[in-house]
Design a protein around this motif. Structure first.
Motif, PDB file in Angstrom:
ATOM      1  N   UNK A 216      45.418  92.980 -59.070  1.00 45.84           N
ATOM      2  CA  UNK A 216      46.619  94.288 -58.652  1.00 45.84           C
ATOM      3  C   UNK A 216      47.246  94.643 -60.501  1.00 45.84           C
ATOM      4  N   UNK A 217      46.929  95.938 -59.763  1.00 48.50           N
ATOM      5  CA  UNK A 217      46.599  96.832 -60.791  1.00 48.50           C
ATOM      6  C   UNK A 217      48.443  96.279 -62.041  1.00 48.50           C
ATOM      7  N   UNK A 218      48.919  96.912 -63.033  1.00 49.34           N
ATOM      8  CA  UNK A 218      49.656  96.572 -63.237  1.00 49.34           C
ATOM      9  C   UNK A 218      51.266  97.932 -63.098  1.00 49.34           C
ATOM     10  N   UNK A 219      52.066  97.256 -63.070  1.00 42.08           N
ATOM     11  CA  UNK A 219      53.371  98.752 -62.767  1.00 42.08           C
ATOM     12  C   UNK A 219      53.159  99.879 -63.497  1.00 42.08           C
ATOM     13  N   UNK A 220      53.128 100.924 -62.862  1.00 43.01           N
ATOM     14  CA  UNK A 220      53.538 101.395 -63.609  1.00 43.01           C
ATOM     15  C   UNK A 220      54.575 101.890 -64.566  1.00 43.01           C
TER      16      UNK A 220
ATOM     17  N   UNK B 193      62.591 105.667 -67.735  1.00 48.53           N
ATOM     18  CA  UNK B 193      63.492 104.743 -68.766  1.00 48.53           C
ATOM     19  C   UNK B 193      64.328 103.099 -69.013  1.00 48.53           C
ATOM     20  N   UNK B 194      62.759 102.559 -69.171  1.00 53.36           N
ATOM     21  CA  UNK B 194      62.479 101.443 -70.190  1.00 53.36           C
ATOM     22  C   UNK B 194      62.011 101.806 -71.756  1.00 53.36           C
TER      23      UNK B 194
ATOM     24  N   UNK C 134      65.406 100.096 -66.246  1.00 50.08           N
ATOM     25  CA  UNK C 134      65.309  98.941 -67.172  1.00 50.08           C
ATOM     26  C   UNK C 134      65.711  97.638 -67.320  1.00 50.08           C
TER      27      UNK C 134
ATOM     28  N   UNK D   6      49.595  90.626 -60.796  1.00 45.64           N
ATOM     29  CA  UNK D   6      48.256  91.488 -62.244  1.00 45.64           C
ATOM     30  C   UNK D   6      48.110  90.021 -63.172  1.00 45.64           C
TER      31      UNK D   6
ATOM     32  N   UNK E 197      59.697  95.722 -60.555  1.00 41.18           N
ATOM     33  CA  UNK E 197      58.467  94.915 -59.271  1.00 41.18           C
ATOM     34  C   UNK E 197      58.011  93.974 -59.792  1.00 41.18           C
TER      35      UNK E 197
ATOM     36  N   UNK F 189      55.142  92.559 -58.678  1.00 43.85           N
ATOM     37  CA  UNK F 189      53.999  92.292 -59.149  1.00 43.85           C
ATOM     38  C   UNK F 189      53.561  92.371 -60.117  1.00 43.85           C
ATOM     39  N   UNK F 190      54.951  92.218 -61.444  1.00 39.54           N
ATOM     40  CA  UNK F 190      53.796  92.079 -62.855  1.00 39.54           C
ATOM     41  C   UNK F 190      52.967  90.281 -62.712  1.00 39.54           C
TER      42      UNK F 190
ATOM     43  N   UNK G 172      58.659 102.137 -66.247  1.00 37.40           N
ATOM     44  CA  UNK G 172      59.088 102.519 -66.045  1.00 37.40           C
ATOM     45  C   UNK G 172      60.540 103.902 -67.193  1.00 37.40           C
TER      46      UNK G 172
ATOM     47  N   UNK H 248      54.517  93.078 -69.349  1.00 36.42           N
ATOM     48  CA  UNK H 248      54.454  93.808 -70.079  1.00 36.42           C
ATOM     49  C   UNK H 248      54.055  94.762 -71.289  1.00 36.42           C
TER      50      UNK H 248
ATOM     51  N   UNK I 284      62.004 101.931 -60.544  1.00 35.59           N
ATOM     52  CA  UNK I 284      63.031 100.146 -61.278  1.00 35.59           C
ATOM     53  C   UNK I 284      63.920 101.653 -62.199  1.00 35.59           C
TER      54      UNK I 284
END
Lengths: 504, 178
Positions: free
Chosen positions: B169-173, B177-178, A370, A432, A425, A428-429, B175, A395, A368
């Motif tokens: 669901x786990x929070x996406x790791x 570069x984000x 940005x 969650x 993703x 998935x966010x 990113x 996020x 993924x």
């Protein structure tokens, strides 16, 4: 259908490469009965079924194994005849890889059916009787939502639904199980749809089929020819056309409001496979013990549709079709909304329309990047939401801000993540965040319950104290009365004794 | 001009004096925020925060003497809600929120003394004298009030098992570069 939609493609959704052929064109195969089946107790939305058989008990095919528990639930029946060898835990078709309760049956290969109760003329039955028989057969929504069908009948009847929509969209790539049902069992689908119409009191049935399935459309048109109230309506192939809100809008032009059910705008949606299952439940008296499942994906040697008993292990289905390579990823359902499976020792459940074994190339997830705020996801979202804004809030941990962007209207279709050029993703966010919000709601309910319990305890302690003091007061009064009576009796005795003594 | 200024100034003085006296004589005894804070706390009066009950804890919070992280059974969610209500910044690093807990009776050592039953703020323990006690899971808040009361150390807290329905669901790791 609106004026513009008549000429233009809908603006929402995506158009993924469908990968349905050649698997869809392979004739239906029947799986040889497996030696063991694992029948989970919770294959539907609502409460888990309660087992009524014992370990060691001999069961016949179609015999009731577990009865429905609660208002929204469904019973479970034996998919093969044999002996119950265990009631224990198996891995659930769930991304967590956790277990759930299942009944294991060792097959005796006699295929001996229990006594069935078919109906000659279903249209002579009362709608309530159809709902009762459908519920008793354990029929649930086979499109993947697995909502108990009979509960929906009652809802449709109560809200006086005029139109039944039969969902033959099957918009998910790779899947063709509904296509197969429509091609091979069109009569059953149409008959089932007419029974459902009778059960809910609908006047017409619209069968929406994506136009990438011309064989299914032809077969269904032929089967529906004698019944003018059943109309076959091809719809443009576009993901997610099989989602009920999108299909209702395409077929009737009505938009289902947020937080409302389809029945509130006068329509009810049932999947084609569900209609076929209703036909089997009513006309043949057969409970739901088998289903057609698509086995597809790059790692499968001979992909196609398989008729298999419920409770068959995924590994056995894959072995039947042959594997070209070790699957890099297993998915239950479609590639857009399906559930990843950790391994193949997971039983086939009622809501499983497909099992996909992806090879390494198909399973690659690009890293993924940005968000570049291109807005592709907002164009793709069929619900008109702003996925990029919601994901950014989630996020940052601001769930309430994401709710303000109508996170609750998200149907988790995956269009946004599919078009995202940065491969974020997004779903998935959202999953969650929805889970966190549900947990927060549960915690709130729990706090309320705790407070109620604590208040009740305080009330109980007060009541106990009051009762105790009342009892003590009564005892004291009794004792005093007894003492007074004793004293009086003594005095009486003394007075009567004296004259006696005097006389003596 | 002068008359207008004088009138307004007089009115201001008079009304100000009125407000001042009203504030003195009609003052609300309880801080209104106290009630709101009390409603947010679990209300099981378990006393783990060091105060007698939830009302006293709410009063301490309203006076600013206690941190929003004072309530162990409430966990992270209650701490967050309290911090938002009080408008203070929350330092969650000190909170040991290892998930919801449940009391569990070790049946082989329980002697049936009924002490834990009396201690439970939500009546979540069933049992009778010389009978093995048990915990009603739905009613237990994991407040640990029973644990110290047990003479045989048969009471312990265990994490609430995660079920399929409660899995998140786990929070996406994050990113790269984000």
């Amino acid at each position: 259908m609106g004026f513009f939609e008549r000429f233009f493609q809908p603006s929402w959704g995506v158009h993924p490469d469908d990968h349905k052929r050649p698997a869809a064109d392979v004739p239906l195969r029947i799986l040889p009965p497996p030696a063991r089946v694992y029948m989970p107790l919770h294959q539907h939305v609502g409460g888990a079924a309660r087992p009524i058989v014992l370990v060691g008990q001999q069961v016949l095919k179609g015999q009731l194994l577990a009865e429905a528990q609660g208002n929204i639930s469904a019973p479970i029946h034996a998919p093969v005849s044999g002996v119950v060898t265990a009631i224990g835990e198996v891995t659930a078709p769930h991304p967590s890889g956790m277990g759930f309760a299942a009944i294991t049956i060792a097959n005796d290969f006699r295929e001996c059916w229990t006594e069935l109760d078919p109906v000659e003329d279903p249209f002579a039955l009362a709608p309530e009787e159809i709902a009762r028989r459908t519920a008793a057969a354990g029929v649930v929504g086979l499109g993947g939502a697995t909502f108990p069908a009979a509960v929906k009948f009652a809802l449709g009847k109560r809200l006086a639904v005029g139109t039944l929509i039969v969902n033959g969209g099957e918009c998910e790539p790779y899947l063709s199980s509904d296509d197969c049902v429509m091609r091979d069992f069109a009569d059953q689908v149409i008959d089932g749809a007419r029974i459902v119409m009778h059960a809910i009191g609908a006047r017409e049935a619209l069968v929406g089929i994506e136009d990438n399935k011309p064989e299914a459309i032809a077969a269904m048109r032929l089967a529906a020819a004698p019944w003018p109230e059943v109309k076959i309506r091809p719809v443009p192939a576009r993901y997610p056309m099989g989602s009920d809100k999108q299909l209702i809008q395409t077929l009737t032009g009505k938009e289902v409001p947020a937080d409302a059910r389809a029945a509130e705008v006068g329509v009810l949606v049932h999947n084609v496979s569900t209609c076929a299952a209703v036909h089997q439940a009513i006309c043949l008296g057969r409970p739901l013990v088998e289903r057609i499942v698509t086995i597809n994906g790059g790692a499968v040697d001979k992909p196609g549709n398989i008729m298999a008993p419920l409770g068959t292990l995924v590994d056995e289905l894959l072995a039947f079709c042959g594997l070209k390579a070790r699957p890099a990823r297993l998915i239950l359902g479609g590639p857009m909304m399906g559930t990843p499976l950790l391994h193949g020792r997971i039983p086939l459940v009622k809501g499983a329309s497909g099992i996909l074994a992806f090879d390494a190339r198909e399973a690659t997830i690009p890293p993924a990047g940005p968000c570049i705020r291109c807005g592709s996801c907002t164009k793709a979202c069929p619900m008109g939401l702003l996925p990029l804004e919601m994901a950014a809030r989630i996020k940052a941990g601001e769930l309430d801000a994401a709710v303000d962007f109508k996170l609750s209207d998200c149907i988790s279709c995956g269009c946004c993540a599919y078009v995202c050029p940065s491969h974020i993703p997004l779903v998935q966010y959202f999953s969650h965040a929805k889970g966190e919000l549900a947990a927060r709601e549960r915690a709130r309910l729990r706090t309320d319950a705790t407070r109620r319990l604590a208040d009740e305890r305080i009330a109980r302690l007060e009541r106990d104290a009051k009762e105790k003091s009342a009892l003590a007061a009564r005892r004291k009064a009794e004792r005093d009365a007894a003492r007074a009576a004793g004293a009086a009796a003594k005095a009486q005795a003394a007075t009567t004794e004296q004259p006696q003594g005097a006389s003596a | 001009m002068l008359i207008a200024v004088a009138t307004l100034a007089l009115m201001g003085l008079a009304l100000g004096a009125l407000l001042g006296t009203a504030a003195r004589y009609l003052a609300v005894a309880e801080d209104p925020i106290e009630g709101k804070l009390k409603d947010m706390l679990p209300g099981s009066q378990c006393g783990q925060c060091g105060y007698v009950g939830c009302a006293q804890a709410a009063a301490a919070l309203a006076r600013g003497e206690a941190l929003p992280t004072l309530c162990p059974p409430g966990g992270k969610s209650v701490a967050e809600a309290l911090a938002t209500m009080l408008g203070v910044k929350l330092d969650l690093s000190a909170v040991v929120d290892d998930g919801p807990k449940l009391a569990l009776v070790a049946e082989e050592i329980c002697i049936g003394c009924c002490r834990c039953i009396k201690a439970c703020p939500t009546d979540a323990i069933v049992g009778a004298a010389k009978q093995i006690h048990n915990v009603i899971r739905e009613a237990c808040t994991g407040c640990a009030a029973c644990v110290d009361r047990c003479p045989t150390e048969a009471m312990s807290l265990v994490p609430v098992p995660v079920s399929l329905q409660h899995w998140i669901w786990p929070k996406p790791a994050a990113m790269a570069t984000a």
